[in-house]
Motif scaffolding. Structure first.
Motif: not given
Length: 514
Positions: A206-210, A307-324, A164-168
């Motif tokens: 929850s699913w996140a797409f960058s 810090r626990s959310f760093r697996f998604l990317g840098n703080p403040g970066d955008e992510t598409y979050l399909l909520p739990q 895909g175009p980004g990370e999942a």
């Protein structure tokens, strides 16, 4: 001060009703009902049914926002003398007006909330979602078995491939909001990108797409005995397609679109066969090869600073979050009151008005019935015009972006997608996340135009500023009120809906650079 003024209005009206008996009798002697409607739209509908057999007035003048209206003394007086009072209901009117009607309407007068009574004529209200970002598909993982298995059997889910175009990523939130990562493509795929479930169990995820675009996620699932450490059933594999932030009709033409409800990526284990399906709350199962899961732009979020959310990317970066998913539908307990944007719903309201007026004045019941039928014929023509307007727009362009989330009935009735809005309702200030989601919606969907209510035009706001920055046209849509006389073409409900139809057809056909 406002509370005192409201109380004064109520007491003053009560005094008018008590000492003005002669005036009321004079009004009754002309053979016409005194009828009051809360909004300019509703007053016009009531007036078409009443015709010359009733005197119909509106509490809120044309151009007034019903969400913020405060009743004045003349409105209280009109309520006190009315034979029937019509309100929209479903909490459209402010509580100050509702309390004034309750305190002022005379005994025996009909007080009718048309949107609530219209349900007996087939009107189906739309629930209001408390958080618009939660009005999405809830995508979990599930194991379904048929046949005898050892009680210690578990199923392993693995993400074996992703493009895909980004990370999942996929994760679950613990009791104190700490994420537990299940799957993450950011650091490559290995055996750690997996989770284990007992048979006949499921988990909310929850699913996140960058980045926006189309993702293909390949899952493998196999059963094993957790105690004996032996395989129970051979592994099965399936690819699930997820469309993020772009139009699914263009990105995956011909595919079944899954964009709401609770759906699980489910391993179904049957004697002699196993498979992975998309299983919803109601059958049938969807074949992942024929369906796509949609993640809309409204799910866009900034990555949290923890810090626990760093697996998604840098703080403040955008992510598409399909909520739990949460248990049950996450709603206020209210229903969307903006029913007039579906003309068929207003035909049901006409029936309510006809019945109310006929009960109040049986001598004119045939007149009210004839007027109602004639007006419903006009509404049929308007309904057809709206359908034709939307059908004239290419399917990929049928995305409605407005100032607030007040057009769900228009979307449901005529096949428009409510693609974005500045805030869920006009009384809420737009947050940075709201503006982020709005900007990406306009960019990702290549929206030809955004729509603004007449009373907001000429003033700079978040929608006009964002549209100007992206070179997108700003068009007019009538929302909660008719145009005041001389201020526009939409001085009746029929004209209002025709004007909206014309703007939709004209503005969404193609993108024109501003």
């Amino acid at each position: 001060m406002r509370k005192a003024a409201a109380l004064f209005a109520v007491f003053a009206a009560a005094g008018l009703a008590a000492c003005g008996t002669g005036n009321a009798a004079t009004l009754a002697d002309d053979g016409r009902l005194k009828v009051v409607a809360s909004t300019s739209i509703l007053a016009d509908v009531v007036g078409n049914v009443a015709g010359d057999a009733a005197d119909v007035s509106t509490l809120m003048p044309s151009g007034v926002d019903p969400h913020t209206y405060e009743p004045r003394l003349h409105a209280t007086r009109d309520i006190a003398y009315a034979d029937a009072v019509f309100t929209n209901g479903l909490l459209l009117e402010p509580q100050s007006l509702t309390r004034t009607i309750d305190a002022t309407a005379r005994p025996g007068a009909a007080v009718v909330k048309v949107a609530e009574d219209a349900q007996r004529y087939g009107f189906n209200p739309i629930p209001l979602v408390e958080d618009a970002s939660l009005d999405t598909v809830w995508l979990g993982l599930k194991v379904v078995t048929r046949g005898d298995l050892p009680p210690t059997t578990v199923a392993d889910f693995r993400l074996t491939a992703a493009d895909g175009p980004g990370e999942a990523s996929a994760f679950v939130l613990g009791t104190f909001g700490t994420p537990e990562v299940l799957l993450n493509t950011r650091d490559g795929l290995d055996t750690s990108d997996s989770t284990t479930l007992p048979v006949d169990a499921h988990t909310h995820v929850s699913w996140a797409f960058s980045a926006p675009g189309v993702y293909h996620l390949t899952f493998a699932s196999a059963l094993r005995d957790a105690v004996a450490a032996t395989d129970v059933r051979e592994e099965v594999e399936q690819t699930v397609t997820v469309v993020v932030g772009v139009d699914a009709a263009q990105a995956a033409p011909g595919k079944q679109v899954i964009d709401h409800g609770h759906v699980d990526i489910a391993t179904v284990l049957e004697p002699g066969a196993s498979r992975i399906v998309l299983r919803g709350d109601a059958p049938p199962d969807a074949d992942p090869g024929d369906a796509v899961v949609v993640v809309p732009n409204t799910t866009l979020q900034p990555i949290p600073p923890e810090r626990s959310f760093r697996f998604l990317g840098n703080p403040g970066d955008e992510t598409y979050l399909l909520p739990q998913a949460v248990l049950g539908r996450h709603v206020h307990g209210e229903l969307d009151p903006h029913i007039w944007h579906d003309v068929a719903s207003m035909k049901a309201v006409v029936n309510v008005v006809r019945d109310t007026l006929s009960a109040a004045d049986p001598a004119h019941s045939e007149v009210f019935d004839a007027n109602a039928k004639a007006y419903q014929a006009q509404l049929d023509e308007v309904d057809a015009a709206l359908r034709a307007a939307v059908e004239s727009v290419p399917e990929a362009n049928r995305n409605l972006v407005t100032t607030h989330h007040g057009y769900s009935y228009l979307g449901r009735a005529y096949g428009m997608k409510i693609a974005g809005f500045v805030t869920p309702n006009p009384s809420v200030q737009a947050s940075p996340r709201d503006l982020m989601a709005l900007t990406r919606t306009l960019e990702n969907l290549d929206v030809p135009a955004v729509f603004l209510e007449p009373e907001l035009q000429g003033r700079s706001n978040e929608l006009t500023e964002t549209a100007a920055h992206l070179g997108i046209r700003v068009c007019t849509i009538r929302g909660d009120s008719l145009d005041p006389p001389g201020a526009g073409p939409a001085t009746t409900y029929v004209d209002m809906m025709r004007a909206n139809a014309a703007q939709i057809s004209e503005c969404l056909k193609e993108r024109t650079t501003q």
